[in-house]
Write a protein that holds these residues in place. Sequence first.
Motif, PDB file in Angstrom:
ATOM      1  N   PHE A   1       1.015  -1.096   0.208  1.00  0.00           N
ATOM      2  CA  PHE A   1       0.014   0.126  -0.094  1.00  0.00           C
ATOM      3  C   PHE A   1       0.924   1.229  -0.131  1.00  0.00           C
ATOM      4  O   PHE A   1       1.034   1.667   1.059  1.00  0.00           O
TER       5      PHE A   1
ATOM      6  N   THR B   1       2.463   4.715  -0.159  1.00  0.00           N
ATOM      7  CA  THR B   1       1.960   6.089   0.149  1.00  0.00           C
ATOM      8  C   THR B   1       2.734   7.413  -0.311  1.00  0.00           C
ATOM      9  O   THR B   1       2.439   8.485   0.145  1.00  0.00           O
ATOM     10  N   LEU B   2       3.880   7.173  -0.780  1.00  0.00           N
ATOM     11  CA  LEU B   2       4.594   8.262  -1.313  1.00  0.00           C
ATOM     12  C   LEU B   2       5.247   7.997  -2.524  1.00  0.00           C
ATOM     13  O   LEU B   2       5.979   6.786  -2.668  1.00  0.00           O
TER      14      LEU B   2
ATOM     15  N   LEU C   1      -1.037   5.049  -5.659  1.00  0.00           N
ATOM     16  CA  LEU C   1      -0.811   5.384  -4.213  1.00  0.00           C
ATOM     17  C   LEU C   1      -2.038   5.227  -3.489  1.00  0.00           C
ATOM     18  O   LEU C   1      -3.128   5.182  -3.916  1.00  0.00           O
ATOM     19  N   ARG C   2      -1.903   4.687  -2.072  1.00  0.00           N
ATOM     20  CA  ARG C   2      -2.978   4.469  -1.181  1.00  0.00           C
ATOM     21  C   ARG C   2      -3.857   3.364  -1.867  1.00  0.00           C
ATOM     22  O   ARG C   2      -5.078   3.620  -1.634  1.00  0.00           O
ATOM     23  N   ARG C   3      -3.407   2.696  -2.577  1.00  0.00           N
ATOM     24  CA  ARG C   3      -4.439   1.329  -2.842  1.00  0.00           C
ATOM     25  C   ARG C   3      -3.518   0.025  -2.763  1.00  0.00           C
ATOM     26  O   ARG C   3      -2.354   0.134  -2.910  1.00  0.00           O
ATOM     27  N   TRP C   4      -4.292  -1.053  -2.440  1.00  0.00           N
ATOM     28  CA  TRP C   4      -3.546  -2.280  -2.060  1.00  0.00           C
ATOM     29  C   TRP C   4      -3.290  -2.915  -3.546  1.00  0.00           C
ATOM     30  O   TRP C   4      -4.137  -2.779  -4.415  1.00  0.00           O
TER      31      TRP C   4
ATOM     32  N   ASN D   1       8.014   3.643   1.784  1.00  0.00           N
ATOM     33  CA  ASN D   1       7.018   4.434   2.528  1.00  0.00           C
ATOM     34  C   ASN D   1       5.500   3.862   2.304  1.00  0.00           C
ATOM     35  O   ASN D   1       5.115   4.100   1.216  1.00  0.00           O
ATOM     36  N   GLY D   2       5.027   3.197   3.015  1.00  0.00           N
ATOM     37  CA  GLY D   2       3.773   2.745   3.000  1.00  0.00           C
ATOM     38  C   GLY D   2       3.514   1.291   3.822  1.00  0.00           C
ATOM     39  O   GLY D   2       4.385   1.177   4.620  1.00  0.00           O
ATOM     40  N   LYS D   3       2.387   0.704   3.458  1.00  0.00           N
ATOM     41  CA  LYS D   3       2.331  -0.684   4.292  1.00  0.00           C
ATOM     42  C   LYS D   3       2.508  -1.779   3.381  1.00  0.00           C
ATOM     43  O   LYS D   3       2.503  -1.675   2.197  1.00  0.00           O
TER      44      LYS D   3
ATOM     45  N   HIS E   1       3.144  -0.361   8.777  1.00  0.00           N
ATOM     46  CA  HIS E   1       3.478   1.008   7.922  1.00  0.00           C
ATOM     47  C   HIS E   1       4.730   1.258   8.218  1.00  0.00           C
ATOM     48  O   HIS E   1       4.949   1.943   9.299  1.00  0.00           O
TER      49      HIS E   1
ATOM     50  N   HIS F   1       8.045   3.943   7.209  1.00  0.00           N
ATOM     51  CA  HIS F   1       8.378   5.412   6.804  1.00  0.00           C
ATOM     52  C   HIS F   1       9.981   5.648   6.632  1.00  0.00           C
ATOM     53  O   HIS F   1      10.521   5.095   7.692  1.00  0.00           O
TER      54      HIS F   1
END
Length: 336
Positions: free
Chosen positions: A104, A106-107, A147-150, A212-214, A287, A289
């Motif tokens: 997932f 995020t950046l 971004l921000r999608r599995w 950066n993300g899950k 998550h 970072h």
Amino acid sequence: MTRTNEVVPLAGYADRLSARPGDSIEFKVSSQTSEPVRTWLTRSISADPNPDGIGIVEIPMDDFYAPREYPSRDQPFFPGSYAITDSPLVLDVTRSFSFGATIFPTLQKNTLQVILAHESIQVGIGAEGLQLCVGDRVYKTGVALSLRRWQRVAASYDADRGSLLLTQAMVGAINKQEVSVSFELDNLQNTSGSNLSIAAAVKAGLASNHFNGKIEDPFLDGVINDEDIVLRWDFSKDISSTAVTETSRLGCHASLVNYPMRGATGSCWNADEMCWRHAPEQYGAIHFHDTDIYDFEWDTDFTYTIPADLPSGIYVMHIQSAEHHDAMPFFVCPAQ
């Protein structure tokens, strides 16, 4: 590795925030100046910076701590969270293998963000989608990940065909938007045996290219330590610790560095349960970072032992070198 404290020429911190008479506080300082670091102690009466109010009021405490100087020295720090296996493993890259995970992001970054890495092999994402780096060779899907999608990503090497397949696909979406790109891959050099890392590449103890993300359900499928096996790290186990459980018979467990966020919602979270303790299988993600940090791990520059007659209150240890200044507050509690 990129240094992150170059814009802060003088900084310091204490190893504890409160102490009682007889206790010692260690102060750790990093100075990039060529001049000594001067230190002095004050008692804080008011920390209100409002110029219309009482303002900042501090009382010098030279009777309890005589001002003194220490040599300047530069101490770097290395942010960024990741996981690394507790023991080395040998991957036979002359035979078929696969790296993969559910991610997932995020950046968005133009540089590589590593998902899994082992010696010269790094699997990660960049501006052009999923990437596999083998030494100086780089293979890309050419399609950026959302971004921000599995998304489920994998890099699979077929030793019989000498081919590499990179795949990325949406998870739980009506339109899977699956991408599969194949390449020829040969002349792989066998690994000598080192630790595998998740969410960063680690070389000589230094981490780089942080994700950066899950990340959820990372795996490595191949001939490992002379066994044909699938290593799978289950982030839904031991959530309250820094231990990462690997579920195969090899038990290739890992440890977290710089405290990433555990108990993060995973790709199967359905919003029915808001507590990871009640449904850990839905919180099987971590998550990460590139700014996470737990302890700078600086060496101690000087120590202050609280005198028996020092009144309880709020105190500030000041440091100054050249025109730069920093302050380290701490609390003195009454003797028990």
